[in-house]
Design a protein around this motif. Structure first.
Motif, PDB file in Angstrom:
ATOM      1  N   MET A 190       0.849  -1.181   0.000  1.00 18.24           N
ATOM      2  CA  MET A 190       0.000   0.000   0.000  1.00 18.24           C
ATOM      3  C   MET A 190       0.894   1.244   0.000  1.00 18.24           C
ATOM      4  N   SER A 191       0.527   2.227  -0.769  1.00 16.81           N
ATOM      5  CA  SER A 191       1.331   3.444  -0.844  1.00 16.81           C
ATOM      6  C   SER A 191       0.789   4.500   0.121  1.00 16.81           C
ATOM      7  N   TYR A 192       1.609   5.504   0.353  1.00 17.41           N
ATOM      8  CA  TYR A 192       1.229   6.592   1.253  1.00 17.41           C
ATOM      9  C   TYR A 192       0.279   7.550   0.541  1.00 17.41           C
ATOM     10  N   LYS A 193      -0.761   7.961   1.226  1.00 18.90           N
ATOM     11  CA  LYS A 193      -1.750   8.882   0.675  1.00 18.90           C
ATOM     12  C   LYS A 193      -1.383  10.336   0.979  1.00 18.90           C
ATOM     13  N   PHE A 194      -0.657  10.551   2.098  1.00 20.00           N
ATOM     14  CA  PHE A 194      -0.291  11.889   2.538  1.00 20.00           C
ATOM     15  C   PHE A 194       1.220  12.049   2.527  1.00 20.00           C
ATOM     16  N   LYS A 195       1.679  13.288   2.477  1.00 22.59           N
ATOM     17  CA  LYS A 195       3.109  13.596   2.452  1.00 22.59           C
ATOM     18  C   LYS A 195       3.511  14.296   3.742  1.00 22.59           C
ATOM     19  N   VAL A 196       4.813  14.276   4.037  1.00 22.53           N
ATOM     20  CA  VAL A 196       5.351  15.005   5.189  1.00 22.53           C
ATOM     21  C   VAL A 196       5.058  16.492   4.999  1.00 22.53           C
ATOM     22  N   ARG A 197       4.650  17.159   6.078  1.00 21.59           N
ATOM     23  CA  ARG A 197       4.283  18.573   6.141  1.00 21.59           C
ATOM     24  C   ARG A 197       2.935  18.878   5.504  1.00 21.59           C
ATOM     25  N   GLN A 198       2.185  17.850   5.090  1.00 20.96           N
ATOM     26  CA  GLN A 198       0.856  18.079   4.526  1.00 20.96           C
ATOM     27  C   GLN A 198      -0.139  18.303   5.660  1.00 20.96           C
ATOM     28  N   PRO A 199      -0.974  19.332   5.566  1.00 23.51           N
ATOM     29  CA  PRO A 199      -2.004  19.538   6.592  1.00 23.51           C
ATOM     30  C   PRO A 199      -3.084  18.471   6.472  1.00 23.51           C
ATOM     31  N   GLU A 237      -1.674  -1.657   6.428  1.00 22.60           N
ATOM     32  CA  GLU A 237      -2.101  -0.258   6.464  1.00 22.60           C
ATOM     33  C   GLU A 237      -0.958   0.620   6.969  1.00 22.60           C
ATOM     34  N   VAL A 238      -0.666   1.687   6.223  1.00 20.82           N
ATOM     35  CA  VAL A 238       0.386   2.613   6.623  1.00 20.82           C
ATOM     36  C   VAL A 238      -0.131   3.525   7.719  1.00 20.82           C
ATOM     37  N   VAL A 243      -1.060   7.555  13.813  1.00 19.47           N
ATOM     38  CA  VAL A 243      -2.451   7.333  13.446  1.00 19.47           C
ATOM     39  C   VAL A 243      -2.483   6.603  12.111  1.00 19.47           C
ATOM     40  N   ARG A 244      -3.488   5.796  11.929  1.00 21.35           N
ATOM     41  CA  ARG A 244      -3.643   5.071  10.671  1.00 21.35           C
ATOM     42  C   ARG A 244      -4.139   6.023   9.587  1.00 21.35           C
ATOM     43  N   GLY A 245      -3.780   5.709   8.362  1.00 22.11           N
ATOM     44  CA  GLY A 245      -4.213   6.526   7.240  1.00 22.11           C
ATOM     45  C   GLY A 245      -5.722   6.611   7.127  1.00 22.11           C
ATOM     46  N   SER A 246      -6.423   5.577   7.570  1.00 21.81           N
ATOM     47  CA  SER A 246      -7.881   5.582   7.485  1.00 21.81           C
ATOM     48  C   SER A 246      -8.523   6.509   8.522  1.00 21.81           C
ATOM     49  N   GLU A 247      -7.738   7.013   9.477  1.00 20.95           N
ATOM     50  CA  GLU A 247      -8.268   7.887  10.526  1.00 20.95           C
ATOM     51  C   GLU A 247      -8.123   9.374  10.215  1.00 20.95           C
ATOM     52  N   ILE A 248      -7.491   9.694   9.099  1.00 23.21           N
ATOM     53  CA  ILE A 248      -7.260  11.103   8.776  1.00 23.21           C
ATOM     54  C   ILE A 248      -7.684  11.404   7.345  1.00 23.21           C
ATOM     55  N   ALA A 249      -7.899  12.673   7.072  1.00 20.02           N
ATOM     56  CA  ALA A 249      -8.254  13.131   5.726  1.00 20.02           C
ATOM     57  C   ALA A 249      -7.435  14.373   5.409  1.00 20.02           C
ATOM     58  N   ALA A 250      -7.250  14.642   4.135  1.00 16.54           N
ATOM     59  CA  ALA A 250      -6.507  15.828   3.719  1.00 16.54           C
ATOM     60  C   ALA A 250      -7.297  17.073   4.087  1.00 16.54           C
ATOM     61  N   GLN A 251      -6.590  18.097   4.497  1.00 17.66           N
ATOM     62  CA  GLN A 251      -7.213  19.382   4.796  1.00 17.66           C
ATOM     63  C   GLN A 251      -7.321  20.160   3.495  1.00 17.66           C
ATOM     64  N   ALA A 252      -8.481  20.683   3.210  1.00 19.41           N
ATOM     65  CA  ALA A 252      -8.671  21.498   2.011  1.00 19.41           C
ATOM     66  C   ALA A 252      -7.830  22.753   2.141  1.00 19.41           C
ATOM     67  N   SER A 253      -7.127  23.100   1.072  1.00 21.63           N
ATOM     68  CA  SER A 253      -6.307  24.309   1.115  1.00 21.63           C
ATOM     69  C   SER A 253      -7.193  25.538   1.009  1.00 21.63           C
TER      70      SER A 253
END
Length: 66
Positions: free
Chosen positions: A1-10, A42-43, A54-64
């Protein structure tokens, strides 16, 4: 499974209280470290304001905001 979010991403929690009482669904955090996949594949992510990953399934990207 690949990462959905990047370092420093809100990011924001999908559910209130996932990383402590001080956070709520409106709070914005930041990814500070990518954690390898667990036994089920799961990453996870280390985020600012959380004492643990936290698991990737527990977070979502913050809208810019523009």
């Amino acid at each position: 499974m690949s990462y959905k979010f990047k370092v420093r991403q809100p990011i924001r929690p999908k559910q209130p209280g996932f990383s402590g009482a001080q956070n709520n669904s409106a709070s914005v955090n930041e990814v500070v470290r990518l954690v390898p996949a667990d036994q089920i594949g799961e990453v996870s992510y280390r985020i600012k304001s959380a004492a643990f990953g936290v698991r990737g399934s527990e977070i979502a990207a913050q809208a810019s905001r523009i």
